[in-house]
Each structure stands twice: as structure tokens, then as C-alpha cells.
Motif scaffolding. Structure first.
Motif, PDB file in Angstrom:
ATOM      1  N   ALA A  37       0.850  -1.205   0.000  1.00 17.11           N
ATOM      2  CA  ALA A  37       0.000   0.000   0.000  1.00 17.11           C
ATOM      3  C   ALA A  37       0.883   1.251   0.000  1.00 17.11           C
ATOM      4  CB  ALA A  37      -0.928  -0.009   1.209  1.00 17.11           C
ATOM      5  N   ALA A  38       1.956   1.219   0.793  1.00 20.77           N
ATOM      6  CA  ALA A  38       2.867   2.377   0.840  1.00 20.77           C
ATOM      7  C   ALA A  38       3.574   2.574  -0.506  1.00 20.77           C
ATOM      8  CB  ALA A  38       3.897   2.187   1.954  1.00 20.77           C
ATOM      9  N   LEU A  39       3.952   1.465  -1.137  1.00 21.64           N
ATOM     10  CA  LEU A  39       4.666   1.574  -2.416  1.00 21.64           C
ATOM     11  C   LEU A  39       3.772   2.190  -3.494  1.00 21.64           C
ATOM     12  CD1 LEU A  39       6.597  -1.832  -2.570  1.00 21.64           C
ATOM     13  CD2 LEU A  39       7.472   0.408  -1.893  1.00 21.64           C
ATOM     14  N   ALA A 299      18.620  -0.745  12.709  1.00 19.22           N
ATOM     15  CA  ALA A 299      17.258  -0.362  12.307  1.00 19.22           C
ATOM     16  C   ALA A 299      17.059  -0.654  10.829  1.00 19.22           C
ATOM     17  CB  ALA A 299      17.026   1.122  12.582  1.00 19.22           C
ATOM     18  N   ARG A 300      16.006  -1.434  10.546  1.00 21.19           N
ATOM     19  CA  ARG A 300      15.536  -1.650   9.169  1.00 21.19           C
ATOM     20  C   ARG A 300      14.268  -0.843   9.034  1.00 21.19           C
ATOM     21  NH1 ARG A 300      16.183  -5.438   5.496  1.00 21.19           N
ATOM     22  NH2 ARG A 300      18.307  -6.208   5.678  1.00 21.19           N
ATOM     23  N   ILE A 301      14.313   0.160   8.193  1.00 24.42           N
ATOM     24  CA  ILE A 301      13.138   1.019   8.039  1.00 24.42           C
ATOM     25  C   ILE A 301      12.509   0.706   6.692  1.00 24.42           C
ATOM     26  CG2 ILE A 301      12.298   3.394   8.087  1.00 24.42           C
ATOM     27  CD1 ILE A 301      14.948   4.131   9.529  1.00 24.42           C
ATOM     28  N   TRP A 302      11.293   0.142   6.732  1.00 35.55           N
ATOM     29  CA  TRP A 302      10.562  -0.189   5.508  1.00 35.55           C
ATOM     30  C   TRP A 302       9.605   0.955   5.190  1.00 35.55           C
ATOM     31  CZ3 TRP A 302      11.630  -4.658   2.772  1.00 35.55           C
ATOM     32  CH2 TRP A 302      12.432  -5.618   3.423  1.00 35.55           C
ATOM     33  N   PRO A 303       9.223   1.105   3.919  1.00 33.75           N
ATOM     34  CA  PRO A 303       8.414   2.273   3.521  1.00 33.75           C
ATOM     35  C   PRO A 303       7.116   2.448   4.306  1.00 33.75           C
ATOM     36  CG  PRO A 303       9.331   1.229   1.580  1.00 33.75           C
ATOM     37  CD  PRO A 303       9.688   0.338   2.741  1.00 33.75           C
ATOM     38  N   HIS A 304       6.497   1.346   4.771  1.00 34.73           N
ATOM     39  CA  HIS A 304       5.219   1.486   5.464  1.00 34.73           C
ATOM     40  C   HIS A 304       5.387   1.879   6.933  1.00 34.73           C
ATOM     41  CE1 HIS A 304       6.712  -2.594   5.964  1.00 34.73           C
ATOM     42  NE2 HIS A 304       5.959  -2.740   7.031  1.00 34.73           N
TER      43      HIS A 304
END
Ligand code: SAM
Length: 494
Positions: A37-39, A299-304
């Protein structure tokens, strides 16, 4: 200042591309529906206030008055978020150096680095200089930021940023960071914002790429050598931040794991906790590989997570007992420039000598006299290509201050200052001549250079030209040609 920005309209096959790129990470994505959804959503625009010039609150007001609504980033007191359609890089405040346009998630590594005024900091892979600028501002324009990049073609971008934002504590070196000389070192903090496969930039990338395995492996080898170099250039007790804008564990946990193994007892992972910023922990397994459990603190920051791009960040504290650089640091000693170069600032603009506190004027050939923070310690090897800010053109009569100098010091001027109205601002930005009204000239002593302001903010240098016959006074614009607008839709994670 708006234009349509809907990646789905331009790239109907993006959905299939996203499936292909992200299927590789199916086992490590915490919420695939939220991710996709974020993508699909356009990426919000983000920027940060240059607090050397303006507070975030005042900047938000100025932007709002020009129709640019913003909200404060919850996790960093300088950051603002705007709609995806906003084009802050075209706003007059951008050219006045009031803010820097930067992707939200790309602001995280410097927050973790936490540079302090007076530190000596290395930004090993610095171009185009967004994080360099964040570091320099966090250090209150004092101390030493060495912005290094191996690509000479990307150095002008760093220079434009430092000039616009008025950063006097930055010197620029051009070297392969894998082999940066040990004598350059003894840094308090080192940022390795490494070249990577950029999967985290999917949302703003015009043509996202599927990364081949050999490219991933080759990139990881360079990253490991860069991080290893960074460790050796950091003083005992110092800090290293390693970051990429990609999801690939080969370029993230695997790189850091290998460096941790090579430096037993020397490095400690400092867990990342930033109130208001969401992220997943670092991985402990990928395929048949296991990583040091301390990597859970990355930290792994994903787009959502924060409606942003993607990033990986890890903080490494170097033990006080660990070995420092192999050789003692050797500093570059620039030739001091005589005080006569300060003359246009005092004589024409009435600035007091106090404006030079904390600054030294230096010359190194070239067209300009430069200013650099007086406690700056650039390396002797590699010698800096750029040292601080250009202040005065050497061969101009009368001496002509640069726009960078005017943006840095202009608010100290007590005379020869003009305030523009909105119509005149447009002319100034297009480098056209504007007619001045008598009440705009009350603080001017006659023809010559003037500091140009808009809404109480210094925006640049101009020249008053008096036509005694008509009689008319013209303002000639010195808006630098090179200061083109920022295309905030560009495809890097910077
Ligand atoms: C992700 S970008 C850095 C973005 C930058 N930190 C910013 O925030 O604006 C990676 C940079 O690494 C540089 N680079 C690639 N290989 C390098 C090397 N071996 N040594 C130093 N810099 C390198 C590239 O030229 C590129 O500018």
C-alpha cells in the motif's frame, strides 16, 4: 509549485515490478499488505529547517503563507513533511538557505551519529551532501566536517549546498574512501552512507531496477572495505554510523557482521531507539547465514513504517581501548588572508568586527578568499579540494562579496539593505532588473552593492544603479545562475 506526481500513471507496470523486487524479502517483511500500500502511494516531500538561520516553527509559517502546508516530523525537531505534490525546491526560502530538501528516512543516520559542536567528523561517502549539511548544522557551524567522495563529478552538488546553507565548518576531499590515508583520521565520528543497490528508493525512482546477484556481491565487498576503513579512521571512544538505502541483507547485516568479526572487542552496536520513528530490528539470519545477535540493535526502516523510503542504519561505538588510526593525524594549514578582505562587509554594510568571531579568512589560489571555522582541522593528506565558503572575489573592484557570504552574514548589515515586495522577488529570482521605490532606499547610501531581503530574510546580493536623468534607481540581480531548482523527484536515497 505543484505538478502531478502519480507513479502509477506513468509506470503502469510498477505493481509487477514491486512484486518482483520485494518477493525476495517475503520472509522478512513484517506487513506485506501495508508495504505494498505504501509503495503505491506517492512519497511525501520532506525538508529540514536550517536552524543556523530559522526555527522550524517560523519556517512552517513562511511556507504556509505561500500555500505550502506542512506537519512536523514526530521524531526530529527540524523536520517538516509536505504533500507529495509540493515543490519546496522552487520556493524562495530554498534559495535563501532556510531549509534543505531531503527524504525523511535519509535524515535518520545523522540523527544516530549525533555530532556535537567542535567535533571532528568524517562523511566518507558524502555527495551530494545532504547528510554533510545535517552534520555541519548539528555542529552549530563549528569544528570540522570532512566531506569525502570518490566521484569528482558529484562534488559541485556538495559545494552548492554548503554555500546556500552557509556552512563554514566543511572541507571537501575527493578520494576513494576505501584507502583514505590514516593521517587524515582520529575522527570523533564517521558516517559511512555507503553506495548501494538503492532498493529503498522504489517510491521515488522513475525506473526501479531489479538488482543482479553479482552486482549485490560486488557492492557488498566495497561496502565492507569502506566500513573497515571507517573503523580504522575513528579515534578510540568514537562512533561510526553505517547506512544504506537498500533492503539487501548482503549489503547490510552481512557487511557489519563481517566487520564486527574482524574487530573482536573493539566495536559495540548501540541499539537505535528514536521516539516517534518506527522501524524493524536488524536481522539475525538470512538464508543459511547467521549474524551476531547484537545486530538486533540495527534499524531496518521499511516504507510502510513511517510512510517514507527504505533505509538500514547501524551505530557502532568504538571501544576506548581499541586501537586508533595507525598514524597521528596531520592537519592542513591554510594561508591566512589579511583583514583588508573584510573591508566591503564593514565599509559598505556597516558590519562590526564581531561578525568574524569564530571564523578565519584563508586563501589558496583560485578566485576567492574563503572563510572557515577557526577550530577547523582539515586533513593534510588528502588535502582538501574545497575549504569552507568563498567570501570575496579577489579580482573585483570594488570588492564583491559572494552570495554565500551575504547569506551567511547579511543579517548583521546596518546599511545598504533593500527589502523586496513579491513582484520584485520574481524579477530578482529571474535575474531581471527591478525599479526601487524611494521608501525602499532609506537605508542605502548610494550606487553599489546591496543586501537583498524578502520578508525579513536575506536572499542574496544586488547592485543599485542610479539613473539621475529619469530619475530612477534600479536593482540589478546577482542571483547565482547555478542555483537551479531542486527536482525533489530525483531517484537517489540521499
Ligand atoms: C548514497 S550516496 C551518498 C549520499 C550522501 N551521503 C548524502 O546524504 O547526500 C553514496 C556516495 O558514495 C560515493 N562513493 C562510491 N564509492 C565510493 C568510494 N569507494 N569512496 C568514497 N565514496 C564513494 C558515490 O559517489 C556517492 O556519492
Amino acid at each position: 509549485m505543484t505538478r502531478p506526481l502519480d507513479p502509477r500513471a506513468r509506470f503502469p507496470d510498477r505493481e509487477a515490478l514491486a512484486e518482483r523486487i520485494f518477493s525476495r524479502y517475503a520472509t522478512i517483511i513484517d506487513d506485506a499488505d501495508a508495504l505494498f500500500a505504501a509503495l503505491r502511494r506517492p512519497l511525501p516531500q520532506t525538508l529540514w529547517a536550517n536552524r543556523l538561520r530559522i526555527s522550524r516553527e517560523r519556517l512552517a509559517e513562511l511556507l504556509r503563507e505561500d500555500g505550502l502546508a506542512s506537519t512536523a516530523l514526530p521524531w526530529w525537531d527540524q523536520g517538516l513533511r509536505l504533500d507529495a505534490e509540493a515543490r519546496p525546491g522552487l520556493h524562495w526560502g530554498f534559495f535563501a538557505g532556510l531549509f534543505q530538501v531531503q527524504e525523511e528516512v535519509s535524515m535518520v543516520p545523522v540523527t544516530c551519529l549525533d555530532p556535537q559542536p567542535g567535533d571532528r567528523v568524517l562523511d566518507l561517502c558524502a555527495a551530494p551532501g545532504n547528510k554533510t549539511a545535517q552534520i555541519a548544522v548539528a555542529m552549530a557551524n563549528r569544528g570540522t566536517v570532512v566531506a569525502n567522495d570518490s566521484s569528482r563529478g558529484r562534488i559541485p552538488a556538495i559545494r552548492q549546498t554548503t554555500k546556500r546553507l552557509g556552512l563554514v565548518n566543511v572541507s571537501v576531499t575527493v578520494r576513494d574512501g576505501q584507502g583514505l590515508h590514516a593521517r587524515a583520521g582520529g575522527f570523533d565520528r564517521v558516517l559511512v552512507d555507503a553506495p548501494c543497490t538503492c532498493e529503498g528508493t522504489f517510491r521515488k525512482s522513475r525506473v526501479p531496477q531489479i538488482v543482479a546477484d553479482d552486482v549485490r556481491q560486488r557492492t557488498a565487498r566495497i561496502q565492507q572495505r569502506l566500513l573497515t576503513r571507517a573503523v580504522s579512521l575513528t579515534r578510540p571512544g568514537g562512533r561510526i554510523v553505517y547506512s544504506t538505502c537498500t533492503f539487501s541483507p548482503e549489503e547490510n547485516e552481512a557487511v557489519v557482521d563481517a566487520v564486527l568479526r574482524a574487530h573482536p572487542g573493539s566495536l559495540q552496536v548501540r541499539p537505535i531507539r528514536i521516539p516517534g520513528l518506527n522501524h524493524a530490528p536488524g536481522l539475525l539470519h538470512w538464508g543459511d547465514q547467521s549474524f551476531d545477535p547484537v545486530l538486533v540493535g540495527a534499524a531496518r526502516i521499511w516504507p510502510h513504517h513511517n510512510d517514507s523510503g527504505g533505509f538500514f542504519v547501524v551505530v557502532l561505538d568504538k571501544a576506548a581501548t581499541a586501537p586508533g588510526p595507525d598514524e597521528a593525524a596531520a592537519f592542513f594549514r591554510p594561508a591566512a588572508a589579511p583583514d583588508e578582505w573584510k573591508q566591503p562587509f564593514s565599509e559598505r554594510f556597516g558590519m562590526s568586527s564581531a561578525v568574524w568571531d569564530g571564523l578565519q579568512l584563508v586563501r589558496r589560489g583560485g578566485r576567492h578568499i574563503h572563510a572557515i571555522s577557526s577550530d577547523h582541522q582539515a586533513p593534510q593528506a588528502p588535502a582538501p579540494d574545497v575549504l569552507g565558503l568563498p567570501m570575496v572575489r579577489r579580482k573585483s573592484l570594488p570588492l564583491k562579496p559572494t552570495t554565500a557570504a551575504v547569506l551567511l552574514l547579511g543579517h548583521h548589515a546596518s546599511r545598504n539593505v533593500v527589502d523586496l515586495d513579491a513582484g520584485q522577488l520574481g524579477l530578482y529570482q529571474r535575474r531581471e532588473t527591478a525599479v526601487m521605490e524611494p521608501d525602499q532606499l532609506l537605508r542605502c547610501s548610494g550606487p553599489g552593492h546591496v543586501i537583498v531581503r524578502f520578508r525579513d530574510q536575506v536572499i542574496g546580493l544586488g547592485q543599485l544603479i542610479y539613473d539621475r536623468e529619469t530619475p530612477t534607481v534600479w536593482l540589478h540581480s546577482f542571483m547565482p545562475k547555478a542555483w537551479g531548482p531542486v527536482d525533489a523527484g530525483s531517484a537517489s536515497g540521499e
